[in-house]
Design a protein around this motif. Structure first.
Motif, mmCIF file in Angstrom:
data_model
loop_
_atom_site.group_PDB
_atom_site.id
_atom_site.type_symbol
_atom_site.label_atom_id
_atom_site.label_comp_id
_atom_site.label_asym_id
_atom_site.label_seq_id
_atom_site.Cartn_x
_atom_site.Cartn_y
_atom_site.Cartn_z
ATOM 1 N N TYR A 163 0.557 -1.314 0.494
ATOM 2 C CA TYR A 163 0.155 0.098 0.243
ATOM 3 C C TYR A 163 1.077 1.117 0.298
ATOM 4 N N HIS A 164 1.631 1.473 0.678
ATOM 5 C CA HIS A 164 2.964 2.644 0.856
ATOM 6 C C HIS A 164 3.409 2.758 -0.664
ATOM 7 N N PHE A 165 3.994 1.440 -0.341
ATOM 8 C CA PHE A 165 4.741 2.180 -1.423
ATOM 9 C C PHE A 165 4.625 1.253 -3.220
ATOM 10 N N HIS A 166 2.964 1.195 -3.235
ATOM 11 C CA HIS A 166 2.081 0.990 -4.332
ATOM 12 C C HIS A 166 2.799 -0.100 -5.185
ATOM 13 N N LEU A 167 2.535 -0.802 -4.635
ATOM 14 C CA LEU A 167 3.748 -1.821 -5.087
ATOM 15 C C LEU A 167 2.318 -3.261 -5.250
ATOM 16 N N GLY A 168 1.434 -3.566 -6.664
ATOM 17 C CA GLY A 168 0.719 -3.767 -6.464
ATOM 18 C C GLY A 168 -0.405 -3.580 -5.964
ATOM 19 N N ARG A 169 -1.278 -4.752 -5.204
ATOM 20 C CA ARG A 169 -3.072 -4.533 -4.619
ATOM 21 C C ARG A 169 -2.876 -4.809 -3.815
ATOM 22 N N ALA A 170 -2.785 -3.580 -2.760
ATOM 23 C CA ALA A 170 -3.144 -4.248 -1.211
ATOM 24 C C ALA A 170 -4.673 -4.784 -1.093
ATOM 25 N N GLU A 171 -5.065 -6.056 -0.380
ATOM 26 C CA GLU A 171 -6.187 -6.568 -0.296
ATOM 27 C C GLU A 171 -6.018 -6.854 1.222
ATOM 28 N N THR A 172 -7.662 -6.758 2.034
ATOM 29 C CA THR A 172 -7.547 -7.650 3.323
ATOM 30 C C THR A 172 -7.905 -9.102 2.429
ATOM 31 N N ASP A 173 -8.389 -9.508 1.687
ATOM 32 C CA ASP A 173 -8.904 -11.114 1.140
ATOM 33 C C ASP A 173 -7.360 -11.293 1.173
ATOM 34 N N ASP A 174 -6.026 -11.068 0.558
ATOM 35 C CA ASP A 174 -4.697 -11.663 0.672
ATOM 36 C C ASP A 174 -4.272 -11.706 2.088
ATOM 37 N N VAL A 175 -5.033 -11.814 3.180
ATOM 38 C CA VAL A 175 -4.259 -10.762 4.693
ATOM 39 C C VAL A 175 -5.370 -12.620 4.739
ATOM 40 N N ILE A 176 -6.895 -12.767 4.911
ATOM 41 C CA ILE A 176 -7.153 -13.861 5.409
ATOM 42 C C ILE A 176 -6.836 -14.585 4.805
ATOM 43 N N CYS A 177 -6.552 -14.679 3.001
ATOM 44 C CA CYS A 177 -6.079 -16.400 2.297
ATOM 45 C C CYS A 177 -4.525 -16.466 2.929
ATOM 46 N N ASN A 178 -3.461 -15.729 3.206
ATOM 47 C CA ASN A 178 -2.564 -16.329 3.861
ATOM 48 C C ASN A 178 -2.928 -16.225 5.125
ATOM 49 N N THR A 179 -3.032 -16.219 6.265
ATOM 50 C CA THR A 179 -3.724 -16.750 6.866
ATOM 51 C C THR A 179 -4.745 -18.173 7.250
ATOM 52 N N LEU A 180 -5.153 -18.091 6.116
ATOM 53 C CA LEU A 180 -5.900 -19.692 6.433
ATOM 54 C C LEU A 180 -4.890 -20.438 5.520
ATOM 55 N N GLY A 181 -4.078 -20.141 5.087
ATOM 56 C CA GLY A 181 -2.599 -21.190 4.067
ATOM 57 C C GLY A 181 -1.938 -21.626 5.507
ATOM 58 N N CYS A 182 -1.604 -20.602 6.905
ATOM 59 C CA CYS A 182 -0.439 -20.596 8.109
ATOM 60 C C CYS A 182 -1.475 -21.392 8.151
ATOM 61 N N ILE A 183 -2.628 -21.291 8.287
ATOM 62 C CA ILE A 183 -3.721 -22.427 9.879
ATOM 63 C C ILE A 183 -3.525 -23.419 9.443
ATOM 64 N N ILE A 184 -4.117 -24.069 7.932
ATOM 65 C CA ILE A 184 -3.457 -25.464 7.122
ATOM 66 C C ILE A 184 -2.502 -26.622 7.432
ATOM 67 N N GLY A 185 -1.486 -25.449 7.624
ATOM 68 C CA GLY A 185 -0.038 -26.097 7.597
ATOM 69 C C GLY A 185 0.331 -26.240 8.621
ATOM 70 N N THR A 186 -0.483 -25.853 9.798
ATOM 71 C CA THR A 186 -0.568 -26.152 10.933
ATOM 72 C C THR A 186 -1.015 -27.350 11.047
ATOM 73 N N MET A 187 -2.002 -27.373 10.982
ATOM 74 C CA MET A 187 -2.565 -29.067 10.872
ATOM 75 C C MET A 187 -1.224 -29.797 10.755
ATOM 76 N N SER A 188 -0.582 -30.082 10.690
ATOM 77 C CA SER A 188 0.790 -31.523 10.684
ATOM 78 C C SER A 188 1.471 -31.285 12.128
ATOM 79 N N TYR A 189 1.861 -30.022 12.944
ATOM 80 C CA TYR A 189 1.869 -29.821 13.924
ATOM 81 C C TYR A 189 0.807 -30.567 14.699
ATOM 82 N N ARG A 190 -0.885 -29.820 14.802
ATOM 83 C CA ARG A 190 -1.414 -30.265 15.364
ATOM 84 C C ARG A 190 -2.245 -31.848 15.526
ATOM 85 N N VAL A 191 -2.025 -32.567 14.247
ATOM 86 C CA VAL A 191 -1.533 -33.966 14.506
ATOM 87 C C VAL A 191 -1.129 -34.126 14.671
#
Length: 164
Positions: free
Chosen positions: A133-161
């Motif tokens: 956002y600050h440097f006008h690089l691509g598109r700043a989106e809330t959905d990117d944060v949601i999807c990135n965090t979801l990816g991390c949550i899915i990745g932690t499934m291995s640890y949980r299991v």
């Protein structure tokens, strides 16, 4: 990776969760294996942090500011542009390795490693979007944060299991 069928990406994530769970079980046989596993995951995590910075910030040039702060905006737009589903899945896949590796790299005495990993990924993702956002690089989106965090949550499934 971007041109692969979505089913292959989902299958790869599922397979990596199983492999990481099994590798963690293997590493718990001796202290030496446990230490090597922790080091390997730390290196993998740092490599992914570097790769994410390169992909999301360093490889982009300054352009026109595009911002979408409305949560789930991409989901509504994907009805008309189905390619956005691929983009969202790639954002999930981008942060998946952080969730897969960081809990195993953190010190044994720390509690709630999965939760800490998720919050660190959330903060890292927000930081990336703020830099974009600050440097006008691509598109700043809330959905990117949601999807990135979801990816991390899915990745932690291995640890949980593997800790159950």
């Amino acid at each position: 990776i971007y041109i692969q069928p979505l089913s292959k990406i989902i299958f790869a994530m599922f397979l990596l969760i199983i492999l990481w769970t099994k590798a963690n079980q293997w590493s718990n046989i001796t202290d030496r294996r446990k230490k090597l596993w922790k080091i390997a995951n730390g290196i993998a995590w740092l490599t992914m942090i570097f790769a994410i910075i390169m992909i999301t910030i360093s490889s982009r040039t300054e352009g026109v500011l595009q911002v979408h702060w409305t949560p789930f905006h991409s989901f509504r737009e994907a009805k008309f542009q189905p390619e956005l589903y691929r983009s969202m899945l790639m954002n999930v896949f981008l942060f998946f390795p952080l969730g897969l590796t960081l809990p195993y790299a953190l010190p044994e005495k720390w509690n709630r490693k999965g939760l800490l990993t998720i919050f660190l990924a959330l903060g890292f993702s927000i930081g990336i979007e703020l830099v974009q956002y600050h440097f006008h690089l691509g598109r700043a989106e809330t959905d990117d944060v949601i999807c990135n965090t979801l990816g991390c949550i899915i990745g932690t499934m291995s640890y949980r299991v593997s800790t159950k």
